[in-house]
Each structure stands twice: as structure tokens, then as C-alpha cells.
Design a protein around this motif. Sequence first.
Motif, PDB file in Angstrom:
ATOM      1  N   GLY A 168       0.807  -1.209   0.000  1.00  0.00           N
ATOM      2  CA  GLY A 168       0.000   0.000   0.000  1.00  0.00           C
ATOM      3  C   GLY A 168       0.841   1.260   0.000  1.00  0.00           C
ATOM      4  N   LEU A 169       2.030   1.184   0.610  1.00  0.00           N
ATOM      5  CA  LEU A 169       2.924   2.345   0.612  1.00  0.00           C
ATOM      6  C   LEU A 169       3.476   2.622  -0.777  1.00  0.00           C
ATOM      7  N   LEU A 170       3.767   1.572  -1.545  1.00  0.00           N
ATOM      8  CA  LEU A 170       4.282   1.763  -2.904  1.00  0.00           C
ATOM      9  C   LEU A 170       3.193   2.187  -3.877  1.00  0.00           C
ATOM     10  N   GLY A 171       1.947   1.806  -3.603  1.00  0.00           N
ATOM     11  CA  GLY A 171       0.855   2.137  -4.515  1.00  0.00           C
ATOM     12  C   GLY A 171       0.385   3.568  -4.361  1.00  0.00           C
ATOM     13  N   PRO A 172      -0.727   3.878  -5.014  1.00  0.00           N
ATOM     14  CA  PRO A 172      -1.275   5.240  -4.936  1.00  0.00           C
ATOM     15  C   PRO A 172      -1.712   5.591  -3.524  1.00  0.00           C
ATOM     16  N   ASP A 173      -1.918   6.870  -3.305  1.00  0.00           N
ATOM     17  CA  ASP A 173      -2.336   7.369  -1.998  1.00  0.00           C
ATOM     18  C   ASP A 173      -3.708   6.802  -1.636  1.00  0.00           C
ATOM     19  N   GLY A 174      -3.872   6.482  -0.375  1.00  0.00           N
ATOM     20  CA  GLY A 174      -5.126   5.873   0.060  1.00  0.00           C
ATOM     21  C   GLY A 174      -6.211   6.856   0.420  1.00  0.00           C
ATOM     22  N   ASP A 175      -5.955   8.138   0.431  1.00  0.00           N
ATOM     23  CA  ASP A 175      -6.980   9.129   0.765  1.00  0.00           C
ATOM     24  C   ASP A 175      -7.799   9.416  -0.496  1.00  0.00           C
ATOM     25  N   LEU A 176      -8.907   8.686  -0.649  1.00  0.00           N
ATOM     26  CA  LEU A 176      -9.713   8.812  -1.859  1.00  0.00           C
ATOM     27  C   LEU A 176     -10.396  10.171  -1.944  1.00  0.00           C
ATOM     28  N   THR A 177     -10.794  10.731  -0.815  1.00  0.00           N
ATOM     29  CA  THR A 177     -11.493  12.026  -0.858  1.00  0.00           C
ATOM     30  C   THR A 177     -10.573  13.129  -1.375  1.00  0.00           C
ATOM     31  N   VAL A 200     -10.630  10.585 -13.534  1.00  0.00           N
ATOM     32  CA  VAL A 200     -10.394   9.157 -13.297  1.00  0.00           C
ATOM     33  C   VAL A 200      -8.988   8.991 -12.734  1.00  0.00           C
ATOM     34  N   PHE A 201      -8.872   8.171 -11.726  1.00  0.00           N
ATOM     35  CA  PHE A 201      -7.564   7.924 -11.105  1.00  0.00           C
ATOM     36  C   PHE A 201      -7.556   6.498 -10.567  1.00  0.00           C
ATOM     37  N   GLU A 202      -6.344   6.024 -10.235  1.00  0.00           N
ATOM     38  CA  GLU A 202      -6.173   4.659  -9.735  1.00  0.00           C
ATOM     39  C   GLU A 202      -6.343   4.636  -8.211  1.00  0.00           C
ATOM     40  N   GLY A 203      -7.000   3.576  -7.756  1.00  0.00           N
ATOM     41  CA  GLY A 203      -7.226   3.428  -6.328  1.00  0.00           C
ATOM     42  C   GLY A 203      -6.049   2.769  -5.616  1.00  0.00           C
ATOM     43  N   PRO A 204      -6.035   2.858  -4.299  1.00  0.00           N
ATOM     44  CA  PRO A 204      -4.928   2.284  -3.525  1.00  0.00           C
ATOM     45  C   PRO A 204      -5.019   0.765  -3.446  1.00  0.00           C
ATOM     46  N   LEU A 205      -3.919   0.160  -3.015  1.00  0.00           N
ATOM     47  CA  LEU A 205      -3.895  -1.288  -2.768  1.00  0.00           C
ATOM     48  C   LEU A 205      -4.331  -1.531  -1.328  1.00  0.00           C
ATOM     49  N   GLU A 206      -5.485  -2.114  -1.173  1.00  0.00           N
ATOM     50  CA  GLU A 206      -6.047  -2.394   0.149  1.00  0.00           C
ATOM     51  C   GLU A 206      -6.618  -3.797   0.174  1.00  0.00           C
ATOM     52  N   LEU A 207      -6.595  -4.385   1.364  1.00  0.00           N
ATOM     53  CA  LEU A 207      -7.181  -5.700   1.580  1.00  0.00           C
ATOM     54  C   LEU A 207      -8.555  -5.555   2.210  1.00  0.00           C
ATOM     55  N   SER A 208      -9.423  -6.465   1.864  1.00  0.00           N
ATOM     56  CA  SER A 208     -10.787  -6.402   2.389  1.00  0.00           C
ATOM     57  C   SER A 208     -10.896  -6.924   3.814  1.00  0.00           C
ATOM     58  N   GLY A 209      -9.913  -7.674   4.285  1.00  0.00           N
ATOM     59  CA  GLY A 209      -9.967  -8.222   5.650  1.00  0.00           C
ATOM     60  C   GLY A 209      -8.624  -8.803   6.048  1.00  0.00           C
ATOM     61  N   TRP A 210      -8.453  -8.973   7.370  1.00  0.00           N
ATOM     62  CA  TRP A 210      -7.199  -9.506   7.890  1.00  0.00           C
ATOM     63  C   TRP A 210      -7.117 -11.019   7.767  1.00  0.00           C
ATOM     64  N   VAL A 211      -8.185 -11.663   7.307  1.00  0.00           N
ATOM     65  CA  VAL A 211      -8.154 -13.128   7.166  1.00  0.00           C
ATOM     66  C   VAL A 211      -7.093 -13.559   6.164  1.00  0.00           C
ATOM     67  N   LEU A 212      -6.820 -12.718   5.175  1.00  0.00           N
ATOM     68  CA  LEU A 212      -5.804 -13.061   4.176  1.00  0.00           C
ATOM     69  C   LEU A 212      -4.404 -13.122   4.780  1.00  0.00           C
ATOM     70  N   TRP A 213      -4.231 -12.540   5.960  1.00  0.00           N
ATOM     71  CA  TRP A 213      -2.919 -12.623   6.615  1.00  0.00           C
ATOM     72  C   TRP A 213      -2.596 -14.052   7.065  1.00  0.00           C
ATOM     73  N   LEU A 214      -3.612 -14.891   7.195  1.00  0.00           N
ATOM     74  CA  LEU A 214      -3.397 -16.254   7.693  1.00  0.00           C
ATOM     75  C   LEU A 214      -2.981 -17.231   6.604  1.00  0.00           C
ATOM     76  N   LEU A 215      -3.039 -16.824   5.348  1.00  0.00           N
ATOM     77  CA  LEU A 215      -2.690 -17.757   4.270  1.00  0.00           C
ATOM     78  C   LEU A 215      -1.209 -18.113   4.301  1.00  0.00           C
ATOM     79  N   TRP A 216      -0.363 -17.157   4.557  1.00  0.00           N
ATOM     80  CA  TRP A 216       1.083 -17.427   4.600  1.00  0.00           C
ATOM     81  C   TRP A 216       1.428 -18.422   5.710  1.00  0.00           C
ATOM     82  N   PRO A 217       1.060 -18.195   6.977  1.00  0.00           N
ATOM     83  CA  PRO A 217       1.435 -19.176   8.007  1.00  0.00           C
ATOM     84  C   PRO A 217       0.795 -20.544   7.797  1.00  0.00           C
ATOM     85  N   LEU A 218      -0.429 -20.594   7.321  1.00  0.00           N
ATOM     86  CA  LEU A 218      -1.064 -21.900   7.094  1.00  0.00           C
ATOM     87  C   LEU A 218      -0.345 -22.682   5.999  1.00  0.00           C
TER      88      LEU A 218
END
Length: 251
Positions: free
Chosen positions: A156-165, A176-194
Motif C-alpha cells: 500500500g505504501l508503494l501504490g497510490p495514496d489511500g486518501d480517496l477524498t 479518473v484515477f487509480e485506487g490504492p492497494l487495500e485488503l478487504s480483511g485480515w483473514v488473508l494474513w493467515l494464508l502465509w502461516p497456514l
Amino acid sequence: MTAPTPSSPQPGRPSGPEPGRQPRHDPWAARPPVPEGDDTPERGGPTGDVVGVPDLWQGIVTAVAVTVGGLLLGLLWWWLAPDVAYISDGRDAFLRNNESEDSFGVQGTFAALAAGLGVLSGLAAFLLRRAGGVGVVLGLASGGVLGSWLGAWFGGLLGPDGDLTARAVEAGRGGVFEGPLELSGWVLWLLWPLAALATHLLLVAAFGPREPAPRVLPQGWGPPQDGPPQGPPPPAPEHPRPQAPGEPPRP
């Protein structure tokens, strides 16, 4: 009529077990003492410790190494994730195409990369330490969660700014502009350890070193029975037949 009394031991014959004959197993006998140098779990020796200092250090090193890999996850996510287009009305930002699959592609790209890095980290941990251990498992689990968080933050730091307003106001009405890189939930954090734990477990089970066969312990508290008694059994003692009333005495 009285019951016969057992005969007394013969003179010169010991009352204990005969030589060459194993003593009878007594389950209520006292437990034999354990030698001082025997490191058994009952004595709380080294084999009885669940997590020792070496396991702790291995867990810390594994966790730090896996966490640093989160920087690679964030870099790949920023590079491979599709761009999500937003349109501005002058004040707020909206998705340019509500039916676009780009927003789902951002989540899917992160999930695929996290799972792939989890498999690689589990393989690397097995190659570096084939015996496994509690420290390696804890390091993979904690490092995988921290690495996923670091990858999401760095991407998210490398992508576009997250302040959409602010970006919508800057783009103006119809911009028209590109949106930031964001995750919809923290559940995706568990894929790596599993993925890392599953890979490491399968590799240890398939190719890891095998433990030696456990030592056969005696049944109960008494000494073990080494084998059947050697030599012929002793003759049974002869008890005199009780004398009936009125019968003349026997010599």
C-alpha cells in the motif's frame, strides 16, 4: 477334622527363591530407583523439557527471516496487482465500473502470493533444519502473520495514496484515477502461516528423520521378567495326610 498345616522349610534349604529361578513379579513392590545420570521425563531431565533455549532461538531467527520476506510480498503485490479505476464527482470517489473484477483481482493476487511464499518458507525451513522442532513451527506461524502484515503495508505504501477524498477533489469532476492497494480483511494474513506450516509438516512427515524405537518398560512397578525360569521346577512339598479318628498312629 483339622486342616493340614504347611510343612516347615527343610534344614539347609533357603526360604527365598531358588538359584536360577526368576523371582515372582509383585505389582505392589517398591519402584526400583532411577540412576542419577538417567535423563528421563519422570526426572525432569533434558528430554522432559518441552521448549528449551535452542528452540527459543530457532523460533526467533525463523520468525525474523520470514517477516523480512514480507517486503518481497509487498513489492510483488504492487507490481502484479491490477489497477482499480475510480471516478470523481468533485468531492467523492466511486468505482468507475461496479462490475469490474479488478477489485477482486487485488485480493486474489495477494492471496496467491502469500500462499506461494508460505510454501517456499516452509520448504526453506525444512531444508535448513530437517529435524523440525517447536521453535521452527512457532517461528513459521508468527513470522507468516507478521510477514503478511508487512507485505500489505509495504504494498500500500508503494501504490497510490489511500486518501480517496483528497484525490477526488484533486482530480475534479469526472476525473479518473487509480485506487490504492487495500485488503478487504485480515483473514488473508493467515494464508502465509497456514501454507508454511502445512508444507513443513508434510515434508517432515515424509522425509524427516525417524525417531528410534521406544525402550520396552516393565509391566507394573516391579522388575521386568527377562524370560521363563531356567532349570527343572522344584518338587512339590509332600504334606502328611491327616489322621482319621480311631486310626492307629502311623510310624
